[in-house]
Design a protein around this motif. Structure first.
Motif, PDB file in Angstrom:
ATOM      1  N   GLY A   1       1.279  58.882  26.292  1.00 42.65           N
ATOM      2  CA  GLY A   1       0.044  58.275  26.795  1.00 42.65           C
ATOM      3  C   GLY A   1       0.238  56.937  27.472  1.00 42.65           C
ATOM      4  O   GLY A   1      -0.728  56.214  27.714  1.00 42.65           O
TER       5      GLY A   1
ATOM      6  N   HIS B   1      11.831  62.190  27.241  1.00 36.11           N
ATOM      7  CA  HIS B   1      11.797  61.630  25.895  1.00 36.11           C
ATOM      8  C   HIS B   1      13.161  61.858  25.224  1.00 36.11           C
ATOM      9  O   HIS B   1      13.359  61.475  24.095  1.00 36.11           O
ATOM     10  CB  HIS B   1      10.687  62.277  25.056  1.00 36.11           C
TER      11      HIS B   1
ATOM     12  N   LYS C   1       3.044  57.682  32.285  1.00 33.99           N
ATOM     13  CA  LYS C   1       4.152  58.188  33.111  1.00 33.99           C
ATOM     14  C   LYS C   1       3.714  59.351  34.006  1.00 33.99           C
ATOM     15  O   LYS C   1       3.944  59.334  35.210  1.00 33.99           O
ATOM     16  CB  LYS C   1       5.329  58.635  32.217  1.00 33.99           C
ATOM     17  N   SER C   2       3.088  60.361  33.394  1.00 32.75           N
ATOM     18  CA  SER C   2       2.679  61.538  34.192  1.00 32.75           C
ATOM     19  C   SER C   2       1.632  61.162  35.226  1.00 32.75           C
ATOM     20  O   SER C   2       1.618  61.714  36.337  1.00 32.75           O
ATOM     21  CB  SER C   2       2.114  62.632  33.284  1.00 32.75           C
ATOM     22  N   THR C   3       0.773  60.202  34.862  1.00 33.79           N
ATOM     23  CA  THR C   3      -0.258  59.749  35.812  1.00 33.79           C
ATOM     24  C   THR C   3       0.418  59.189  37.063  1.00 33.79           C
ATOM     25  O   THR C   3       0.039  59.527  38.197  1.00 33.79           O
ATOM     26  CB  THR C   3      -1.135  58.670  35.135  1.00 33.79           C
TER      27      THR C   3
HETATM   28  N1  LIG Z   1      -6.756  63.870  34.201  1.00 33.09           N
HETATM   29  C1  LIG Z   1      -7.017  62.907  33.316  1.00 33.09           C
HETATM   30  N2  LIG Z   1      -8.276  62.469  33.126  1.00 33.09           N
HETATM   31  C2  LIG Z   1      -8.564  61.491  32.256  1.00 33.09           C
HETATM   32  N3  LIG Z   1      -7.625  60.849  31.504  1.00 33.09           N
HETATM   33  C3  LIG Z   1      -6.369  61.250  31.650  1.00 33.09           C
HETATM   34  C4  LIG Z   1      -5.981  62.285  32.556  1.00 33.09           C
HETATM   35  N4  LIG Z   1      -4.637  62.448  32.502  1.00 33.09           N
HETATM   36  C5  LIG Z   1      -4.194  61.560  31.596  1.00 33.09           C
HETATM   37  N5  LIG Z   1      -5.212  60.828  31.093  1.00 33.09           N
HETATM   38  C6  LIG Z   1      -5.117  59.752  30.107  1.00 33.09           C
HETATM   39  O1  LIG Z   1      -4.261  58.740  30.657  1.00 33.09           O
HETATM   40  C7  LIG Z   1      -3.397  58.215  29.656  1.00 33.09           C
HETATM   41  C8  LIG Z   1      -1.950  58.371  30.116  1.00 33.09           C
HETATM   42  O2  LIG Z   1      -1.628  59.757  30.170  1.00 33.09           O
HETATM   43  P1  LIG Z   1      -0.268  60.275  30.808  1.00 33.09           P
HETATM   44  O3  LIG Z   1      -0.300  61.767  30.749  1.00 33.09           O
HETATM   45  O4  LIG Z   1      -0.087  59.643  32.135  1.00 33.09           O
HETATM   46  O5  LIG Z   1       0.792  59.673  29.786  1.00 33.09           O
HETATM   47  P2  LIG Z   1       2.346  59.997  29.587  1.00 33.09           P
HETATM   48  O6  LIG Z   1       3.049  58.685  29.510  1.00 33.09           O
HETATM   49  O7  LIG Z   1       2.825  60.951  30.619  1.00 33.09           O
HETATM   50  O8  LIG Z   1       2.328  60.676  28.152  1.00 33.09           O
HETATM   51  P3  LIG Z   1       3.286  61.779  27.463  1.00 33.09           P
HETATM   52  O9  LIG Z   1       4.611  61.115  27.183  1.00 33.09           O
HETATM   53  O10 LIG Z   1       2.525  62.110  26.215  1.00 33.09           O
HETATM   54  O11 LIG Z   1       3.389  62.958  28.397  1.00 33.09           O
HETATM   55  C9  LIG Z   1      -3.743  58.932  28.356  1.00 33.09           C
HETATM   56  O12 LIG Z   1      -4.621  58.115  27.635  1.00 33.09           O
HETATM   57  C10 LIG Z   1      -4.449  60.201  28.811  1.00 33.09           C
HETATM   58  O13 LIG Z   1      -5.408  60.608  27.873  1.00 33.09           O
END
Ligand SMILES: Nc1ncnc2c1ncn2[C@@H]1O[C@H](COP(=O)(O)OP(=O)(O)OP(=O)(O)O)[C@@H](O)[C@H]1O
Length: 209
Positions: A36, A184, A39-41
């Motif tokens: 969260g 990870h 990263k994916s965002t």
């Molecule tokens: N499409 C979306 N709409 C609303 N909130 C989102 C969306 N995608 C992600 N989030 C929120 O944005 C935050 C970051 O999510 P993200 O998927 O970018 O994290 P991450 O670092 O890739 O996590 P992980 O290691 O668990 O995959 C989280 O709080 C998630 O709930």
């Protein structure tokens, strides 16, 4: 160079990814961070899937101003791939190969390396998670993109495929492709000479080096 400037992506929940400036030279970059952290965002925005504020440029080509040219130069495999269930990997390869001018030789090489020929014509609805991941990886590498963005590429694939992927990343990097990879399990990437490790926390790149 992959350049990000004045980047902002905010969700209705209030969570936001903010990156004032980030310039990644050609090489292999690892993006780490807790669940969260955003990263994916960031990766989805770089792939041109999620709109975001700011400027994103790949080798001087702007995502905003030259969206088609930009997308042709980038390959992306998401962490949990999702494709229309009635299509097969062959159908997807046909479309992406045409859009990205991939050669038959390239298709044969990638499908052989990732072992996708055994299920080439099955409908995707029946794929296992590893088969789906292999499908996403083949598509990400098609057409010799200038940069390839891989979100958790090592999860769900077997050891043999992980080794194939590491070899392919090394080969393509030597040939001039840039990589931004989240994982990870950074130990999987230990044998690769990384250009940088970026750490993300709470939507911000905390450390880069
Ligand atoms: N499409 C979306 N709409 C609303 N909130 C989102 C969306 N995608 C992600 N989030 C929120 O944005 C935050 C970051 O999510 P993200 O998927 O970018 O994290 P991450 O670092 O890739 O996590 P992980 O290691 O668990 O995959 C989280 O709080 C998630 O709930």
């Amino acid at each position: 160079m992959l350049s990000i400037s004045k980047f902002e992506k905010k969700y209705p929940s209030g969570f936001e990814v903010v990156i004032p400036q980030l310039d990644l030279p050609m090489g292999i970059h690892l993006l780490m961070g807790g669940n969260g952290s955003g990263k994916s965002t960031l990766l989805k925005a770089l792939a041109g899937i999620h709109p975001a504020k700011g400027t994103i440029q790949l080798e001087g080509i702007s995502l905003e101003k030259q969206p088609i040219e930009y997308r042709k130069k980038i390959g992306y495999a998401e962490a949990e791939p999702n494709f229309p269930e009635f299509l097969s990997i062959s159908d997807l390869i046909e479309v992406v190969a045409k859009a990205k001018a991939a050669t038959l030789e390239e298709i044969e090489d990638l499908t052989y390396r990732f072992g996708t020929n055994s299920f080439a014509n099955y409908p995707i609805g029946g794929y296992s998670s590893g088969m789906l991941k292999k499908t996403a990886l083949v598509l990400a590498f098609l057409g010799n993109p200038k940069w390839i963005i891989l979100d958790e590429p090592f999860t769900t694939i077997d050891i043999e495929t992980q080794e194939q992927l590491i070899r392919l990343i090394q080969e393509k990097s030597s040939a001039g492709t840039g990589f931004l990879i989240t994982s990870h399990q950074p130990r999987t990437l230990e044998i690769i000479q990384l250009t940088s490790i970026l750490r993300m926390k709470n939507g911000k790149i905390e450390q880069h080096g």
